[in-house]
Design an enzyme around this catalytic site. Structure first.
Site, PDB file in Angstrom:
ATOM      1  N   LYS A  98      34.866  35.711  48.116  1.00  0.00           N
ATOM      2  CA  LYS A  98      35.398  34.392  47.768  1.00  0.00           C
ATOM      3  C   LYS A  98      34.607  33.310  48.496  1.00  0.00           C
ATOM      4  O   LYS A  98      34.273  33.463  49.676  1.00  0.00           O
ATOM      5  CB  LYS A  98      36.882  34.339  48.152  1.00  0.00           C
ATOM      6  CG  LYS A  98      37.675  33.169  47.609  1.00  0.00           C
ATOM      7  CD  LYS A  98      39.154  33.352  47.962  1.00  0.00           C
ATOM      8  CE  LYS A  98      40.023  32.215  47.452  1.00  0.00           C
ATOM      9  NZ  LYS A  98      41.458  32.434  47.781  1.00  0.00           N
TER      10      LYS A  98
ATOM     11  N   SER B 243      44.733  31.813  44.090  1.00  0.00           N
ATOM     12  CA  SER B 243      43.480  31.077  44.042  1.00  0.00           C
ATOM     13  C   SER B 243      42.238  31.958  43.975  1.00  0.00           C
ATOM     14  O   SER B 243      41.133  31.473  43.717  1.00  0.00           O
ATOM     15  CB  SER B 243      43.379  30.180  45.277  1.00  0.00           C
ATOM     16  OG  SER B 243      43.336  30.953  46.466  1.00  0.00           O
TER      17      SER B 243
ATOM     18  N   SER C  45      47.615  34.542  46.849  1.00  0.00           N
ATOM     19  CA  SER C  45      46.345  34.237  46.180  1.00  0.00           C
ATOM     20  C   SER C  45      45.450  35.433  45.909  1.00  0.00           C
ATOM     21  O   SER C  45      44.450  35.304  45.209  1.00  0.00           O
ATOM     22  CB  SER C  45      45.558  33.202  46.999  1.00  0.00           C
ATOM     23  OG  SER C  45      46.185  31.950  46.933  1.00  0.00           O
TER      24      SER C  45
END
Length: 450
Positions: free
Chosen positions: A47, A122, A146
């Protein structure tokens, strides 16, 4: 609305063609420092709110769109020294704020199983890259769900370890008392292999569990487990297919010889407002460091004062959702609203104590209260429904931005309590397992049986 330039994505032509879901912000080829480690032969995508000394680290924000980190996060060095090759940085909701991967400066991510649907957020890019078979596993961050929510929507496994198990050093913070590095994979085996590599004390992270605490955590496996089903998770909003998959998973574990019993964790009902009170307050504090003077995007506009330049940079550099949460957080921390913050911290403490009291194994950091409803693990859905379509999500969000916040209702309790949780795909729907603080191996043990 900020102008978004798709050409900013730092992708080679080959990867740009392969990445049909906009799951990557940049592609890299960083060979491991040890090619014979336990993760030898694997590739991963991380990420883009996790620092890497190669390429950019943007947090999917305009304000960091040209930022190059001078160092690696601890987890990057651990993965490299254990044999895994880094091949890209994944898209996300800006600074980890969102549940659909809609709030990215680099445009939204689509779901590999149905590009009309949201991938969750996310860590939507991390989940999509695994679902799209672009890597062996991916690394995300989980603040309020997330990793688990996108894993549920993309039909893969998503694991949030116990808070403090994995180092956060080098992770761009959203809410530092909640942020947890998570792992996404196609099966429990790869998640367990990665977790064993990352589950290390790091003296650079003051929230990382020290060795003396880790040694107190039980390591014995149990053949027969008692699984709790909190009635607070039996929401009227649960879709029929989610209920059906939940019932199927419960019946399956019964057939495996495990026991199922109803339990109650009353504070769960207060978890969502408590979470958004605390998370936005921490975000307002953490994001105050970004002025675009020392590093990051700068408008370079001619203004009358440094303060005016900083205000201009932040207004243009942050997206609308990030600005909203900064405002909410600053309001929470104001003298007029300080009581809300204090009450949220009290609710969090109550939730931690109630979760702790319900498990058979003791909490290594708390003194457990007695309960007659002792269980080994808890099972509940990860989300109230399958992935909504983009049209459904955008329509609901435009009517009221709070609609997107409700998507976290089933995942934030584990985040507030700091306990391990994994989303397991069951007939295409995510079912969540939660365990006592530190009982990560037990959570993974049952996840592998479902």
């Amino acid at each position: 609305m900020r102008k978004t330039l798709t050409s900013i994505r730092f992708l080679s032509d080959g990867i740009r063609v392969k990445d049909k879901w906009n799951s990557l912000i940049s592609d890299l080829v960083v060979e491991p420092t040890n090619s014979t480690g336990p993760l030898s032969g694997t590739t991963y995508i991380v990420k883009d709110n996790i620092a890497t000394s190669h390429g950019y680290t943007t947090a999917a924000s305009k304000i960091l769109s040209n930022y190059e980190s001078p160092f690696n996060a601890t987890i990057i060095d651990l993965l490299s020294s254990n044999g895994s090759k880094l091949i890209g940085k994944s898209n996300l909701d800006e600074f980890g704020m969102g549940s659909a991967n809609y709030n990215s400066y680099f445009n939204k991510v689509t779901n590999p199983y149905d590009n009309t649907k949201v991938p969750g957020g996310s860590s939507g890019g991390s989940a999509a890259s695994v679902a799209g078979k672009m890597c062996s596993f991916s690394i995300g961050t989980d603040t309020g769900g997330s990793v688990r929510l996108p894993a549920s929507y993309c039909n893969v496994f998503g694991f949030k370890p116990t808070y403090g198990r994995i180092s956060r050093w080098g992770v761009i913070p959203y809410a530092q008392t909640l942020d947890t590095v998570g792992i996404i994979g196609e099966n429990v085996n790869i998640i367990k292999r990665v977790y064993d590599v990352l589950n290390k004390y790091d003296d650079k992270d003051p929230t990382c569990l020290p060795e003396e605490v880790r040694q107190k955590i039980p390591t014995t496996k149990k053949e027969t487990l008692t699984i709790g089903v909190p009635h607070e998770f039996v929401l009227k909003e649960l879709s029929a297919d989610v209920r059906e998959s939940w019932e199927y998973a419960l019946s399956k574990i019964c057939k495996l010889g495990h026991l199922v019993k109803p339990i109650s964790i009353k504070t769960i009902k207060k978890a969502l407002p408590s979470y958004y009170t605390l998370a936005t307050a921490e975000a307002a504090s953490n994001l105050s460091r970004y002025d675009s003077i020392r590093y990051g995007y700068n408008t370079n506009e001619s203004v009358n004062s440094p303060i005016e330049l900083i205000a201009t940079n932040r207004s243009d550099g942050f997206g609308s959702e990030v600005q909203r949460r900064i405002l909410l957080g600053n309001y929470t921390l104001s003298s007029d609203s300080g009581d809300h913050y204090l009450r949220a911290t009290q609710i969090r403490e109550e939730l931690c104590a109630e979760f702790s009291s319900i498990f058979n194994n003791s909490h290594v950091l708390l003194q457990d209260e007695q309960s007659s409803d002792k269980v080994d693990l808890i099972m509940a859905p990860t989300s109230t429904s399958t992935a909504p379509t983009w049209d459904e999500f955008v329509s609901a969000n435009e009517k009221n931005f709070l609609n997107s916040y409700v998507n976290d209702v089933l995942t934030v309790p584990a985040s507030l309590a700091g306990i391990p949780a994994i989303s397991v795909p069951v007939n295409g729907i995510g079912i969540q397992l939660m365990g006592q603080f530190g009982d990560d191996d037990l959570v993974l043990q049952l996840a592998d049986q479902i």
